[in-house]
Write an enzyme that holds these catalytic residues in place. Structure first.
Site, PDB file in Angstrom:
ATOM      1  N   CYS A 126       2.495   0.049  -5.635  1.00  0.00           N
ATOM      2  CA  CYS A 126       2.111   0.222  -4.235  1.00  0.00           C
ATOM      3  C   CYS A 126       2.606   1.536  -3.637  1.00  0.00           C
ATOM      4  O   CYS A 126       2.123   1.958  -2.587  1.00  0.00           O
ATOM      5  CB  CYS A 126       2.605  -0.955  -3.403  1.00  0.00           C
ATOM      6  SG  CYS A 126       1.912  -2.537  -3.938  1.00  0.00           S
ATOM      7  N   HIS A 266       2.046   1.149   3.616  1.00  0.00           N
ATOM      8  CA  HIS A 266       1.337   0.392   2.596  1.00  0.00           C
ATOM      9  C   HIS A 266       1.002  -0.969   3.182  1.00  0.00           C
ATOM     10  O   HIS A 266       1.862  -1.639   3.769  1.00  0.00           O
ATOM     11  CB  HIS A 266       2.198   0.240   1.352  1.00  0.00           C
ATOM     12  CG  HIS A 266       1.722  -0.830   0.433  1.00  0.00           C
ATOM     13  ND1 HIS A 266       0.438  -0.858  -0.064  1.00  0.00           N
ATOM     14  CD2 HIS A 266       2.343  -1.933  -0.067  1.00  0.00           C
ATOM     15  CE1 HIS A 266       0.282  -1.919  -0.826  1.00  0.00           C
ATOM     16  NE2 HIS A 266       1.422  -2.590  -0.844  1.00  0.00           N
ATOM     17  N   ASN A 296      -4.133  -6.374   0.465  1.00  0.00           N
ATOM     18  CA  ASN A 296      -3.266  -5.420  -0.231  1.00  0.00           C
ATOM     19  C   ASN A 296      -4.060  -4.774  -1.360  1.00  0.00           C
ATOM     20  O   ASN A 296      -4.364  -5.419  -2.359  1.00  0.00           O
ATOM     21  CB  ASN A 296      -2.041  -6.160  -0.775  1.00  0.00           C
ATOM     22  CG  ASN A 296      -1.070  -5.247  -1.506  1.00  0.00           C
ATOM     23  OD1 ASN A 296      -1.386  -4.109  -1.854  1.00  0.00           O
ATOM     24  ND2 ASN A 296       0.129  -5.745  -1.758  1.00  0.00           N
TER      25      ASN A 296
END
Length: 356
Positions: A126, A266, A296
């Site tokens: 990520c 993020h 995500n």
């Protein structure tokens, strides 16, 4: 070929680098919370309360990461008004490459027709985009590349267990790309604070598929080729370290929290984003969120959120923008940017569209 400047050449001076275009690609297929209710023991209310996610985008089966990355790159090139032949370097951040090798960057180079470019992949989960941004910036800053494409792309649906309600509700597929060029006055990437803490490697991982546990019937049966996450521990690490890394970077650059125009985190979980913003004392209107509609998307989440903010006309020239991420590794990625606005035409030469 890369030719670095010799010590006697004036070009040896390090240049400031700017993001001059932002591209994104989101698949058409929507996987809603209602859809997930029919797949696992969950509910729309449960998902939204714990994650802030209402839906996410999912590719058709058999679609590779290079497809998402190439479409995002082409979007950035179209917005800039240049061709793929103007690109010197391609850096792709991903944990879901089309295959172990060759690198996804090689596939992107071929798919977009970037005949002059070389490139490589980078794996930081990520935080991948922030790490790739730091890498690409160094090449442009040194003069080793004039234009670099930095891409974050992941097909998270390919490594998600849709029988595990703790993880399958989180992830979506996407690609995002930025173009890096030498900065003009009043703009540019100001600095990075990137870190790793390998002691947390077991908190978020895909156990099998590498050299230690190559694929076998047993690893497939035990679902060891899907991501595994210890959610509570990752949550605590993300909140604490995202804010601390951002504050440290701001202090090193001589800025205060009050000077931050926008935080682009993020997009892992709405509660993480909100907690980081509270620790940085940033009001909700200065925090970019796309978690509710995209989920995500791992390495793609920051560039796609940046594209979303630009489409909503949130950013203005002169804004101080923070990128913040935490990912498997564990990794921490932070960047500060003085936004200068997207460039819509090349400094010289004719404008052309990119390849198909």
């Amino acid at each position: 070929m890369i030719q670095l400047p010799t010590p006697k050449e004036p070009s040896q001076a390090i240049r400031r680098v700017a993001i001059t275009a932002v591209g994104a690609y989101l698949p058409d297929r929507v996987l809603s919370n209602d859809d997930l209710e029919r797949m696992v023991d969950t509910s729309d209310e449960w998902i939204r309360e714990r994650t802030g996610i209402s839906e996410r985008r999912i590719v058709d089966k058999g679609t590779g990461c290079s497809f998402l990355a190439s479409r995002a790159a082409q979007d950035a090139l179209r917005r800039r008004g240049i061709t793929a032949d103007d690109i010197d370097l391609i850096v792709v951040a991903t944990v879901t490459p089309d295959m172990s090798f060759p690198a996804t960057a090689c596939l992107v180079q071929d798919q977009i027709g970037a005949s002059r470019a070389w490139g490589f992949d980078l794996s930081a989960a990520c935080s991948g985009f922030n790490f790739a941004l730091a890498a690409g910036t160094q090449f442009v800053a040194s003069g080793a590349a004039e234009r670099a494409l930095v891409i974050g792309a992941d097909v998270m649906s390919s490594i998600t267990d849709y029988e595990d309600r703790a993880t399958c509700i989180l992830f979506g597929d996407a690609g995002g790309a930025v173009l890096l060029e030498a900065a003009q006055d009043g703009e540019g990437i100001l600095g990075f604070n990137n870190q790793v803490d390998g002691s947390g490697c077991d908190l978020l991982k895909m156990p099998a598929g590498g050299s230690i546990r190559p694929p076998t019937h047993e690893t497939v049966e035990r679902k060891e080729h899907y991501l595994q996450q210890q959610g509570k521990a990752v949550f605590r690490f993300a909140v604490r370290n995202s804010a601390d890394a951002a504050e440290k970077l701001l202090a090193e650059l001589g800025f205060s929290r009050d000077e931050v125009s926008f935080l682009v985190c993020h997009q892992a979980n709405a509660r993480i984003i909100d907690a980081v913003a509270r620790r940085l004392q940033l009001p909700p209107e200065r925090v970019v969120k796309t978690i509710h509609k995209y989920g995500n998307t791992t390495a793609a989440s920051i560039p796609t959120a940046l594209r979303d903010a630009l489409d909503r006309a949130l950013l203005a020239p002169g804004d101080l923008v923070l990128f913040s991420s935490v990912g498997a590794g564990l990794t921490i990625g932070t960047a500060a940017i003085r936004w200068g606005g997207e460039r819509t035409a090349p400094a010289s030469a004719e404008t052309n569209s990119t390849g198909p």
